[in-house]
Design a protein around this motif. Sequence first.
Motif, PDB file in Angstrom:
ATOM      1  N   MET A   1     -14.058  28.117  -8.748  1.00  0.00           N
ATOM      2  CA  MET A   1     -13.470  27.418  -7.596  1.00  0.00           C
ATOM      3  C   MET A   1     -12.321  28.200  -6.997  1.00  0.00           C
ATOM      4  N   MET A   2     -11.514  28.793  -7.859  1.00  0.00           N
ATOM      5  CA  MET A   2     -10.361  29.531  -7.358  1.00  0.00           C
ATOM      6  C   MET A   2     -10.794  30.629  -6.402  1.00  0.00           C
ATOM      7  N   ASP A   3     -11.858  31.295  -6.754  1.00  0.00           N
ATOM      8  CA  ASP A   3     -12.356  32.339  -5.877  1.00  0.00           C
ATOM      9  C   ASP A   3     -13.095  31.772  -4.688  1.00  0.00           C
ATOM     10  N   SER A   4     -14.034  30.890  -4.995  1.00  0.00           N
ATOM     11  CA  SER A   4     -15.008  30.543  -3.968  1.00  0.00           C
ATOM     12  C   SER A   4     -14.437  29.609  -2.924  1.00  0.00           C
ATOM     13  N   ALA A   5     -13.466  28.801  -3.309  1.00  0.00           N
ATOM     14  CA  ALA A   5     -12.921  27.872  -2.335  1.00  0.00           C
ATOM     15  C   ALA A   5     -11.890  28.533  -1.442  1.00  0.00           C
ATOM     16  N   SER A   6     -11.581  29.765  -1.777  1.00  0.00           N
ATOM     17  CA  SER A   6     -10.524  30.462  -1.051  1.00  0.00           C
ATOM     18  C   SER A   6     -10.811  30.534   0.433  1.00  0.00           C
ATOM     19  N   LEU A   7     -10.084  29.775   1.188  1.00  0.00           N
ATOM     20  CA  LEU A   7     -10.262  29.781   2.636  1.00  0.00           C
ATOM     21  C   LEU A   7      -9.750  31.077   3.223  1.00  0.00           C
ATOM     22  N   ALA A   8      -8.775  31.615   2.568  1.00  0.00           N
ATOM     23  CA  ALA A   8      -8.029  32.716   3.157  1.00  0.00           C
ATOM     24  C   ALA A   8      -8.889  33.961   3.260  1.00  0.00           C
ATOM     25  N   HIS A   9      -8.906  34.483   4.447  1.00  0.00           N
ATOM     26  CA  HIS A   9      -9.400  35.791   4.852  1.00  0.00           C
ATOM     27  C   HIS A   9      -9.638  36.768   3.707  1.00  0.00           C
ATOM     28  N   PHE A  10     -10.194  37.877   4.014  1.00  0.00           N
ATOM     29  CA  PHE A  10     -10.478  38.888   2.994  1.00  0.00           C
ATOM     30  C   PHE A  10      -9.227  39.650   2.597  1.00  0.00           C
ATOM     31  N   VAL A  11      -8.533  39.156   1.614  1.00  0.00           N
ATOM     32  CA  VAL A  11      -7.373  39.908   1.147  1.00  0.00           C
ATOM     33  C   VAL A  11      -7.808  40.786  -0.009  1.00  0.00           C
ATOM     34  N   LYS A  12      -7.390  42.019   0.010  1.00  0.00           N
ATOM     35  CA  LYS A  12      -7.915  42.927  -0.992  1.00  0.00           C
ATOM     36  C   LYS A  12      -7.294  42.746  -2.367  1.00  0.00           C
ATOM     37  N   PRO A  13      -6.010  42.953  -2.523  1.00  0.00           N
ATOM     38  CA  PRO A  13      -5.445  42.628  -3.829  1.00  0.00           C
ATOM     39  C   PRO A  13      -5.174  41.128  -3.856  1.00  0.00           C
ATOM     40  N   ARG A  14      -6.090  40.404  -4.512  1.00  0.00           N
ATOM     41  CA  ARG A  14      -6.019  38.942  -4.505  1.00  0.00           C
ATOM     42  C   ARG A  14      -4.655  38.447  -4.966  1.00  0.00           C
ATOM     43  N   PRO A  15      -4.103  37.465  -4.277  1.00  0.00           N
ATOM     44  CA  PRO A  15      -2.839  36.902  -4.737  1.00  0.00           C
ATOM     45  C   PRO A  15      -3.066  36.094  -6.010  1.00  0.00           C
TER      46      PRO A  15
END
Lengths: 236, 236
Positions: free
Chosen positions: A164-178
């Motif tokens: 869920m943490m990954d897949s629900a991420s609405l936020a744009h393609f950020v490379k180094p994931r926060p």
Amino acid sequence: MRSPELAARKRTKEPGRRAGQLSRLEIQRAALRIVDVAGLAELTVRRLAQSLHVTPMAIYRYFPNKAALEATLVDLVVSDSAVTAHDTPELRLWLLHTFARMRHALCRHPGIMPLLGTASHSSGNALAIVEQVLGRMRSHGIGSEDATRLFYRATAFTLGSVVMMDSASLAHFVKPRPVQDELRRQQRHGFAALPKTEFPQVVAASAALADCYSGKRFEQELLGVIDDTLQAAPHS
Amino acid sequence: MRSPELAARKRTKEPGRRAGQLSRLEIQRAALRIVDVAGLAELTVRRLAQSLHVTPMAIYRYFPNKAALEATLVDLVVSDSAVTAHDTPELRLWLLHTFARMRHALCRHPGIMPLLGTASHSSGNALAIVEQVLGRMRSHGIGSEDATRLFYRATAFTLGSVVMMDSASLAHFVKPRPVQDELRRQQRHGFAALPKTEFPQVVAASAALADCYSGKRFEQELLGVIDDTLQAAPHS
DNA sequence: AGTATGTGTATACGTTGTATACTACCGTGC
DNA sequence: GCACGGTAGTATACAACGTATACACATACT
């Protein structure tokens, strides 16, 4: 062409092994390092070889192909979560810690998450944890049926929580994931910024939804799942 | 070079669109078809274009790159699970059906599982379901806090259950993944065939563990999770 | 009719995974 | 000590990949 940087490969002698020789584990660790800092897409045989000061084809002495290498990475991460033998006596807390450590290990390597969805990456390490968890439950007097149920629910909840943490991420393609709180804050803003007319419930619950990405909230819910499941099962 | 098979592209007239024109949805569906029959690794721009009787570069009029295309596939699958508007009055059964349909949709496209672990593939469809689920719970008198908790537990359990099916797969690299009962039987044999001295618990529980891959068992456990969670929450 | 806009094509380039053939080294026999 | 066979790593090559760039044609608007 034996370039100088290739020749600079380290020559630390190990017992029972030739000097400066590669090993499966060494390759795996280098691969994981690349995935961590640059993402799974940046893991190429050439880049991996370069980081080991070796020719690309050298990798193929240890793995039949790239997919076989990748398949071992999940297990490597999982094994990280099992190294410390903690001995919390109370079963529910022991389970909590065990699954929390698994989640923690996976969260520290978000790049391998796609590999979770790849068939057959399991090997000894993951199985050993299953064995350990089942054994612990049985030794606390929980029946086989209930042990399997609890294992199923806790494992699925843990893996799903991570996905869920990954897949629900609405936020744009950020490379180094926060990570951690950064992600949570970002998500809250994401949820809250949605059109209120179209997603009233999501906007209203934005803070609570974003909270699902916190480790504390995960542990709280996991404990709830464990207790709820144990409640219906007779045990010592 | 306008090869004959390229020229053979269908010319069905659609309103408001030129004859035989591509569309994002058409491309996505073709991509999903390839993933279904050949796996995610076989999804290449060239093969996709060929299946649409089009030049590879034509794809790039609709998606900036391959990753952007892939990112939409999860949402496409999820939207499949939401098409039927079922109106089971009882909340717990409605939730059960909703999440069971989601699981079913994902299981029918095992190839996209790795994409679940890819950041930011969500778009309207997934969010719409979240909105719908939250709204339904609220309208049954469940408070915001409890609704979020139930949503979290049910979603994580569902996603995790799906991931487990893939990731726990002991069995070798099989290309066309076996489905449903076939997988379950295979897994049971896999568990049972392990060294009994090293994994006694796993071997003893092999049948029960393999049962976790059955849809019936999933629904049973999901209902358990729902009921356990609802029990602690006041509602109508 | 003429022009702008947008859809699909042609071509080309740098990178990728990996097959094949090689070279150099090491540990083991004498 | 020394040939030698197996193993670890190298060199080279190739097909397939994603995609940048430049173009051709069809349609829609004036």
